[in-house]
Design an enzyme around this catalytic site. Sequence first.
Site, PDB file in Angstrom:
ATOM      1  N   ASP A 233       8.117  -8.690  17.709  1.00 53.14           N
ATOM      2  CA  ASP A 233       6.700  -8.855  18.013  1.00 53.14           C
ATOM      3  C   ASP A 233       6.088  -7.474  18.270  1.00 53.14           C
ATOM      4  O   ASP A 233       6.708  -6.631  18.921  1.00 53.14           O
ATOM      5  CB  ASP A 233       6.538  -9.728  19.263  1.00 53.14           C
ATOM      6  CG  ASP A 233       5.088  -9.762  19.706  1.00 53.14           C
ATOM      7  OD1 ASP A 233       4.761  -9.081  20.707  1.00 53.14           O
ATOM      8  OD2 ASP A 233       4.273 -10.389  18.999  1.00 53.14           O
TER       9      ASP A 233
ATOM     10  N   ASP B  72      -3.797  -9.075  16.957  1.00 49.49           N
ATOM     11  CA  ASP B  72      -2.393  -9.361  17.272  1.00 49.49           C
ATOM     12  C   ASP B  72      -1.691  -9.976  16.067  1.00 49.49           C
ATOM     13  O   ASP B  72      -0.627  -9.531  15.644  1.00 49.49           O
ATOM     14  CB  ASP B  72      -2.322 -10.313  18.470  1.00 49.49           C
ATOM     15  CG  ASP B  72      -0.896 -10.451  18.986  1.00 49.49           C
ATOM     16  OD1 ASP B  72      -0.603 -11.441  19.662  1.00 49.49           O
ATOM     17  OD2 ASP B  72      -0.069  -9.545  18.705  1.00 49.49           O
TER      18      ASP B  72
ATOM     19  N   HIS C 229      -6.746   4.068   6.721  1.00 49.56           N
ATOM     20  CA  HIS C 229      -7.568   5.284   6.851  1.00 49.56           C
ATOM     21  C   HIS C 229      -7.906   5.485   8.318  1.00 49.56           C
ATOM     22  O   HIS C 229      -8.191   4.537   9.049  1.00 49.56           O
ATOM     23  CB  HIS C 229      -8.798   5.233   5.959  1.00 49.56           C
ATOM     24  CG  HIS C 229      -9.931   4.365   6.413  1.00 49.56           C
ATOM     25  ND1 HIS C 229     -10.905   4.782   7.312  1.00 49.56           N
ATOM     26  CD2 HIS C 229     -10.248   3.097   6.080  1.00 49.56           C
ATOM     27  CE1 HIS C 229     -11.778   3.796   7.494  1.00 49.56           C
ATOM     28  NE2 HIS C 229     -11.400   2.778   6.773  1.00 49.56           N
TER      29      HIS C 229
ATOM     30  N   GLU D 277     -11.738   8.352   3.849  1.00 49.66           N
ATOM     31  CA  GLU D 277     -11.840   7.111   3.058  1.00 49.66           C
ATOM     32  C   GLU D 277     -13.292   6.724   2.924  1.00 49.66           C
ATOM     33  O   GLU D 277     -13.736   6.257   1.888  1.00 49.66           O
ATOM     34  CB  GLU D 277     -11.041   6.004   3.739  1.00 49.66           C
ATOM     35  CG  GLU D 277     -10.985   4.688   2.968  1.00 49.66           C
ATOM     36  CD  GLU D 277     -12.152   3.744   3.254  1.00 49.66           C
ATOM     37  OE1 GLU D 277     -12.896   3.999   4.225  1.00 49.66           O
ATOM     38  OE2 GLU D 277     -12.328   2.773   2.503  1.00 49.66           O
ATOM     39  N   GLU D 278     -14.053   6.888   3.985  1.00 48.97           N
ATOM     40  CA  GLU D 278     -15.454   6.446   4.000  1.00 48.97           C
ATOM     41  C   GLU D 278     -16.308   7.210   2.995  1.00 48.97           C
ATOM     42  O   GLU D 278     -17.408   6.780   2.654  1.00 48.97           O
ATOM     43  CB  GLU D 278     -16.051   6.599   5.408  1.00 48.97           C
ATOM     44  CG  GLU D 278     -15.327   5.800   6.477  1.00 48.97           C
ATOM     45  CD  GLU D 278     -15.565   4.295   6.373  1.00 48.97           C
ATOM     46  OE1 GLU D 278     -16.209   3.855   5.398  1.00 48.97           O
ATOM     47  OE2 GLU D 278     -15.086   3.557   7.249  1.00 48.97           O
TER      48      GLU D 278
ATOM     49  N   HIS E  41     -19.793  -0.153  10.411  1.00 45.14           N
ATOM     50  CA  HIS E  41     -20.434   1.162  10.178  1.00 45.14           C
ATOM     51  C   HIS E  41     -21.574   1.438  11.143  1.00 45.14           C
ATOM     52  O   HIS E  41     -22.518   2.166  10.834  1.00 45.14           O
ATOM     53  CB  HIS E  41     -20.908   1.276   8.728  1.00 45.14           C
ATOM     54  CG  HIS E  41     -19.785   1.484   7.761  1.00 45.14           C
ATOM     55  ND1 HIS E  41     -19.956   1.745   6.426  1.00 45.14           N
ATOM     56  CD2 HIS E  41     -18.434   1.464   7.949  1.00 45.14           C
ATOM     57  CE1 HIS E  41     -18.781   1.861   5.823  1.00 45.14           C
ATOM     58  NE2 HIS E  41     -17.855   1.693   6.725  1.00 45.14           N
TER      59      HIS E  41
HETATM   60  N1  DTR Z   1     -14.646  -0.155   2.426  1.00 47.23           N
HETATM   61  C1  DTR Z   1     -14.011  -0.384   3.712  1.00 47.23           C
HETATM   62  C2  DTR Z   1     -14.330  -1.741   4.272  1.00 47.23           C
HETATM   63  C3  DTR Z   1     -14.130  -2.806   3.319  1.00 47.23           C
HETATM   64  C4  DTR Z   1     -15.120  -3.496   2.739  1.00 47.23           C
HETATM   65  N2  DTR Z   1     -14.566  -4.461   1.906  1.00 47.23           N
HETATM   66  C5  DTR Z   1     -13.222  -4.364   1.959  1.00 47.23           C
HETATM   67  C6  DTR Z   1     -12.231  -5.089   1.361  1.00 47.23           C
HETATM   68  C7  DTR Z   1     -10.915  -4.729   1.599  1.00 47.23           C
HETATM   69  C8  DTR Z   1     -10.634  -3.664   2.448  1.00 47.23           C
HETATM   70  C9  DTR Z   1     -11.645  -2.937   3.090  1.00 47.23           C
HETATM   71  C10 DTR Z   1     -12.942  -3.310   2.821  1.00 47.23           C
HETATM   72  C11 DTR Z   1     -14.491   0.640   4.717  1.00 47.23           C
HETATM   73  O1  DTR Z   1     -15.675   0.673   4.991  1.00 47.23           O
HETATM   74  O2  DTR Z   1     -13.639   1.376   5.204  1.00 47.23           O
HETATM   75 ZN    ZN Z   2     -15.759   1.773   6.574  1.00 48.50          ZN
HETATM   76 ZN    ZN Z   3     -12.359   1.040   6.481  1.00 46.34          ZN
HETATM   77 CA    CA Z   4       2.299  -9.328  18.732  1.00 44.90          CA
END
Ligand code: DTR
Ligand code: ZN
Ligand code: ZN
Ligand code: CA
Length: 457
Positions: free
Chosen positions: A61, A320, A143, A189-190, A305
């Site tokens: 766990d 969890d 990310h 990533e953003e 965001h």
């Molecule tokens: N683009 C990601 C958030 C996000 C939006 N749709 C999905 C689908 C699968 C994974 C992530 C996402 C972000 O804003 O980091």
């Molecule tokens: Zn994001």
């Molecule tokens: Zn994200």
């Molecule tokens: Ca757990």
Amino acid sequence: MKLSAHHRIPRRTATTAVTAALALAGLLGTAAPAATASTAAATAAPAAASPTTAAALAAPDIPLANVKGHLTQFQSIAGSNGGNRAHGRPGYKASIDYVKAKLDAAGFITTVQQFTYNGTTGYNLIADWPGGDTNRVIMAGAHLDSVSSGAGINDNGSGSAAVLETALAVSRAQLKPAKHLRFGWWGAEELGLVGSKYYVNNLPATERAKVSGYLNFDMIGSPNPGYFVYDDDPAIEKTFKDYFAGLGVPTEIETEGDGRSDHASFKNVGIPVGGLFTGASRTKTSAQAQKWGGTAGQAFDRCYHSSCDTTSNINDTALDRNSDAVAHAIWTLSAGTTEPPTGDTFENTADVAIPDNGTAVTSTVTVSGRTGNAPAALKVGVDIIHTWRGDLVVDLLAPDGTAYRLKNSSGNDSADNVQTTYTVDASSEAANGAWRLRVQDVAAQDTGYINAFRLTF
Ligand code: DTR
Ligand code: ZN
Ligand code: ZN
Ligand code: CA
């Protein structure tokens, strides 16, 4: 180069020299006390068989409190660094430093990979868990950067914290999976999957080919959660769906995910991918609220965001369940086939004195927990401390007594010690049973002892 032209030597016939493959030496430690006296025919007590396999182990766990502790740290880091953890801002590097310190302390091999984007330095953090078959890598990632408007606790502190805590659980368990485990935390990533693209683009094709699967976790604690599974690699998808089925939690296929997070960087180069998601700005339907609870007509994450994406923007049950699903997938997908995984080792480190110009002695390991025969490339680790090793004849004895010659005596080989790994075709031998290393000193003067004997399947 390994040459393993081994011929099985029928029991009790004159041994025929066979070419033994000498792999890299040094697999076995050389430090050892002076040989203790022992009778010439002594056989070291067989070490307790200690298969180091994770094939059937269930994942532990993942403590929610630990995961939330990491989120608190990410929140604090953002608070001390202008309110965010965005690419190019001090809060991001501080987040990298926090995660790296935890992993270094837990025994991971960490690498910080730098890249430049929008004129500022970005960072990826890669952590390798030592061991496992490095030709078969299971990787999990998230990310670590936020948007500049806030702390990014759900997006994506949640994925980063769950992957971190799973890695720490691997260390706590001292897991020895068949496959090699690697974890990644991505920058920028953003801004367009920048960090993960940089990592993949700079991974040689030979290394990419070794990645059996990449698991992505981006937003897995949304306050009005859904339970979405990426519909990419079928085996990875099934692993996640089975886990949630075991909890009685229905899942849906993630439909908006393609290209929307770091798994796309891996998928684009042909690496099997999968992952989990609890939703962002899309609205939960009534049908979804029926099966998952929460509020229909409301976004899965109203703070997506936004500056309100803080530690209060987390659903504990979702975090969890998803953290435990991360661990389940890591344990399951890295265990290899149903067979006990390669890398199963059995060893005996008891010293056995070798009488000078005398009768043979043996060291025994008892193999258990395997099925069928031994492999065609059984690794035989030999560690013998002995001056003038040319005095020594060394054989591997299978459980049925069949002898495989590993080393012949060679009068002019005056070097010390035999510390190397031989590769033996033992495919005609049952795997389980008492395997013995037999050593005989056939020339006067120079003595020594067996320091260790190891079999790796
Ligand atoms: N683009 C990601 C958030 C996000 C939006 N749709 C999905 C689908 C699968 C994974 C992530 C996402 C972000 O804003 O980091
Ligand atoms: Zn994001
Ligand atoms: Zn994200
Ligand atoms: Ca757990």
